[in-house]
Motif scaffolding. Structure first.
Motif, PDB file in Angstrom:
ATOM      1  N   ARG A 153       0.867  -1.178   0.000  1.00  0.00           N
ATOM      2  CA  ARG A 153       0.000   0.000   0.000  1.00  0.00           C
ATOM      3  C   ARG A 153       0.896   1.217   0.000  1.00  0.00           C
ATOM      4  NH1 ARG A 153      -3.174   3.048   4.430  1.00  0.00           N
ATOM      5  NH2 ARG A 153      -4.476   4.357   3.119  1.00  0.00           N
ATOM      6  N   TYR A 154       0.631   2.131  -0.912  1.00  0.00           N
ATOM      7  CA  TYR A 154       1.352   3.396  -0.947  1.00  0.00           C
ATOM      8  C   TYR A 154       0.447   4.455  -0.335  1.00  0.00           C
ATOM      9  CZ  TYR A 154       3.972   7.427  -2.453  1.00  0.00           C
ATOM     10  OH  TYR A 154       4.690   8.598  -2.456  1.00  0.00           O
ATOM     11  N   VAL A 155       0.914   5.117   0.700  1.00  0.00           N
ATOM     12  CA  VAL A 155       0.147   6.157   1.378  1.00  0.00           C
ATOM     13  C   VAL A 155       0.727   7.506   0.988  1.00  0.00           C
ATOM     14  CG1 VAL A 155      -0.568   7.090   3.602  1.00  0.00           C
ATOM     15  CG2 VAL A 155      -0.334   4.607   3.314  1.00  0.00           C
ATOM     16  N   ASP A 156      -0.032   8.270   0.201  1.00  0.00           N
ATOM     17  CA  ASP A 156       0.393   9.627  -0.149  1.00  0.00           C
ATOM     18  C   ASP A 156       0.063  10.512   1.049  1.00  0.00           C
ATOM     19  OD1 ASP A 156       1.303  11.795  -1.824  1.00  0.00           O
ATOM     20  OD2 ASP A 156      -0.813  12.327  -2.078  1.00  0.00           O
ATOM     21  N   MET A 157       1.088  10.875   1.784  1.00  0.00           N
ATOM     22  CA  MET A 157       0.915  11.550   3.069  1.00  0.00           C
ATOM     23  C   MET A 157       0.082  12.833   2.976  1.00  0.00           C
ATOM     24  SD  MET A 157       4.705  10.748   4.579  1.00  0.00           S
ATOM     25  CE  MET A 157       4.566  11.903   5.928  1.00  0.00           C
ATOM     26  N   ASP A 203       5.126  13.136  12.175  1.00  0.00           N
ATOM     27  CA  ASP A 203       4.911  12.828  13.594  1.00  0.00           C
ATOM     28  C   ASP A 203       4.035  11.587  13.767  1.00  0.00           C
ATOM     29  OD1 ASP A 203       6.484  14.931  14.491  1.00  0.00           O
ATOM     30  OD2 ASP A 203       4.782  16.307  14.707  1.00  0.00           O
ATOM     31  N   ASP A 204       3.036  11.426  12.900  1.00  0.00           N
ATOM     32  CA  ASP A 204       2.186  10.232  12.948  1.00  0.00           C
ATOM     33  C   ASP A 204       3.017   8.973  12.696  1.00  0.00           C
ATOM     34  OD1 ASP A 204      -0.127  11.805  13.326  1.00  0.00           O
ATOM     35  OD2 ASP A 204      -0.477  11.951  11.152  1.00  0.00           O
ATOM     36  N   ILE A 205       3.894   9.039  11.710  1.00  0.00           N
ATOM     37  CA  ILE A 205       4.735   7.890  11.378  1.00  0.00           C
ATOM     38  C   ILE A 205       5.736   7.628  12.501  1.00  0.00           C
ATOM     39  CG2 ILE A 205       6.402   6.952   9.730  1.00  0.00           C
ATOM     40  CD1 ILE A 205       5.044   8.777   7.619  1.00  0.00           C
ATOM     41  N   ALA A 206       6.257   8.693  13.088  1.00  0.00           N
ATOM     42  CA  ALA A 206       7.230   8.553  14.187  1.00  0.00           C
ATOM     43  C   ALA A 206       6.630   7.782  15.357  1.00  0.00           C
ATOM     44  CB  ALA A 206       7.712   9.925  14.637  1.00  0.00           C
ATOM     45  N   LYS A 207       5.353   7.991  15.625  1.00  0.00           N
ATOM     46  CA  LYS A 207       4.688   7.263  16.715  1.00  0.00           C
ATOM     47  C   LYS A 207       4.682   5.769  16.439  1.00  0.00           C
ATOM     48  CE  LYS A 207       1.794  11.173  17.916  1.00  0.00           C
ATOM     49  NZ  LYS A 207       0.479  11.781  17.724  1.00  0.00           N
ATOM     50  N   THR A 208       4.447   5.402  15.201  1.00  0.00           N
ATOM     51  CA  THR A 208       4.425   3.991  14.823  1.00  0.00           C
ATOM     52  C   THR A 208       5.831   3.408  14.765  1.00  0.00           C
ATOM     53  OG1 THR A 208       2.424   4.378  13.521  1.00  0.00           O
ATOM     54  CG2 THR A 208       3.628   2.353  13.066  1.00  0.00           C
ATOM     55  N   ALA A 209       6.778   4.196  14.220  1.00  0.00           N
ATOM     56  CA  ALA A 209       8.156   3.724  14.069  1.00  0.00           C
ATOM     57  C   ALA A 209       8.900   3.693  15.401  1.00  0.00           C
ATOM     58  CB  ALA A 209       8.908   4.598  13.077  1.00  0.00           C
ATOM     59  N   GLY A 210       8.463   4.516  16.332  1.00  0.00           N
ATOM     60  CA  GLY A 210       9.129   4.572  17.622  1.00  0.00           C
ATOM     61  C   GLY A 210      10.381   5.420  17.639  1.00  0.00           C
ATOM     62  N   LYS A 211      10.527   6.253  16.627  1.00  0.00           N
ATOM     63  CA  LYS A 211      11.675   7.169  16.583  1.00  0.00           C
ATOM     64  C   LYS A 211      11.329   8.335  15.664  1.00  0.00           C
ATOM     65  CE  LYS A 211      14.042   4.558  12.950  1.00  0.00           C
ATOM     66  NZ  LYS A 211      15.261   3.836  12.618  1.00  0.00           N
ATOM     67  N   ILE A 215      11.109  10.871  12.638  1.00  0.00           N
ATOM     68  CA  ILE A 215      11.155  10.685  11.188  1.00  0.00           C
ATOM     69  C   ILE A 215      11.452  12.035  10.551  1.00  0.00           C
ATOM     70  CG2 ILE A 215       9.796  10.074   9.143  1.00  0.00           C
ATOM     71  CD1 ILE A 215      10.468   7.692  11.035  1.00  0.00           C
ATOM     72  N   HIS A 216      12.486  12.086   9.718  1.00  0.00           N
ATOM     73  CA  HIS A 216      12.872  13.348   9.101  1.00  0.00           C
ATOM     74  C   HIS A 216      12.730  13.331   7.582  1.00  0.00           C
ATOM     75  CE1 HIS A 216      14.331  14.594  12.986  1.00  0.00           C
ATOM     76  NE2 HIS A 216      15.039  13.484  13.065  1.00  0.00           N
ATOM     77  N   THR A 217      12.658  12.138   6.994  1.00  0.00           N
ATOM     78  CA  THR A 217      12.623  12.034   5.536  1.00  0.00           C
ATOM     79  C   THR A 217      11.526  11.071   5.105  1.00  0.00           C
ATOM     80  OG1 THR A 217      14.197  10.200   5.523  1.00  0.00           O
ATOM     81  CG2 THR A 217      15.120  12.434   5.345  1.00  0.00           C
ATOM     82  N   VAL A 218      11.202  11.127   3.840  1.00  0.00           N
ATOM     83  CA  VAL A 218      10.311  10.151   3.212  1.00  0.00           C
ATOM     84  C   VAL A 218      11.050   9.581   2.016  1.00  0.00           C
ATOM     85  CG1 VAL A 218       8.142  11.162   3.981  1.00  0.00           C
ATOM     86  CG2 VAL A 218       9.163  11.989   1.869  1.00  0.00           C
ATOM     87  N   PRO A 219      10.724   8.383   1.608  1.00  0.00           N
ATOM     88  CA  PRO A 219       9.652   7.536   2.117  1.00  0.00           C
ATOM     89  C   PRO A 219      10.038   6.886   3.439  1.00  0.00           C
ATOM     90  CG  PRO A 219      10.920   6.306   0.522  1.00  0.00           C
ATOM     91  CD  PRO A 219      11.487   7.713   0.546  1.00  0.00           C
ATOM     92  N   GLN A 220       9.022   6.344   4.099  1.00  0.00           N
ATOM     93  CA  GLN A 220       9.224   5.488   5.255  1.00  0.00           C
ATOM     94  C   GLN A 220       8.500   4.184   4.948  1.00  0.00           C
ATOM     95  OE1 GLN A 220      11.246   5.942   7.964  1.00  0.00           O
ATOM     96  NE2 GLN A 220      11.923   7.728   6.795  1.00  0.00           N
ATOM     97  N   VAL A 221       9.220   3.086   5.077  1.00  0.00           N
ATOM     98  CA  VAL A 221       8.718   1.785   4.649  1.00  0.00           C
ATOM     99  C   VAL A 221       8.561   0.856   5.850  1.00  0.00           C
ATOM    100  CG1 VAL A 221       9.136  -0.191   3.120  1.00  0.00           C
ATOM    101  CG2 VAL A 221       9.899   2.100   2.433  1.00  0.00           C
ATOM    102  N   PHE A 222       7.438   0.166   5.868  1.00  0.00           N
ATOM    103  CA  PHE A 222       7.156  -0.843   6.885  1.00  0.00           C
ATOM    104  C   PHE A 222       6.908  -2.164   6.179  1.00  0.00           C
ATOM    105  CE2 PHE A 222       6.235   3.139   8.848  1.00  0.00           C
ATOM    106  CZ  PHE A 222       6.456   2.971  10.207  1.00  0.00           C
ATOM    107  N   VAL A 223       7.500  -3.230   6.702  1.00  0.00           N
ATOM    108  CA  VAL A 223       7.263  -4.574   6.184  1.00  0.00           C
ATOM    109  C   VAL A 223       6.637  -5.379   7.314  1.00  0.00           C
ATOM    110  CG1 VAL A 223       8.306  -6.678   5.254  1.00  0.00           C
ATOM    111  CG2 VAL A 223       9.195  -4.432   4.562  1.00  0.00           C
TER     112      VAL A 223
END
Length: 91
Positions: A34-38, A46-54, A56-64
């Motif tokens: 799934r590609y999420v166009d932010m 900040d939303d992604i940082a909550k999930t990643a636990g650190k 986030i300064h750049t995109v893309p951010q990938v989760f597997v």
């Protein structure tokens, strides 16, 4: 294995991450992606940082499979390390 990519359509590395996920899907090496166009989906770094636990300064951010892999370079390395394609798309 399911991949989620958070990015922006104007970002060349986001486009490359999406292309790599498409190659993996076509090769049958992932169940899908799934590609999420932010901007259009109202997702912030900040939303992604909550999930990643650190932070986030750049995109893309990938989760597997809900595990944070990182940006395009880390995703490409993940594909290489797991031998998911005969060649990955690093240029």
């Amino acid at each position: 294995m399911f991949v989620v990519i958070f990015g922006r359509l104007s970002c060349p590395f986001c486009v490359r991450a999406k292309q790599l996920a498409e190659q993996l899907e076509q090769a049958g090496n992932i169940e899908g992606y799934r590609y999420v166009d932010m901007p259009s989906e109202g997702v912030s770094k900040d939303d992604i940082a909550k999930t990643a636990g650190k932070p986030i300064h750049t995109v893309p951010q990938v989760f597997v499979d809900e595990q944070h892999v990182g940006g395009f370079t880390e995703f490409d390395q993940f594909v290489r390390d797991h031998q998911l394609l005969s060649t990955s798309s690093t240029a």
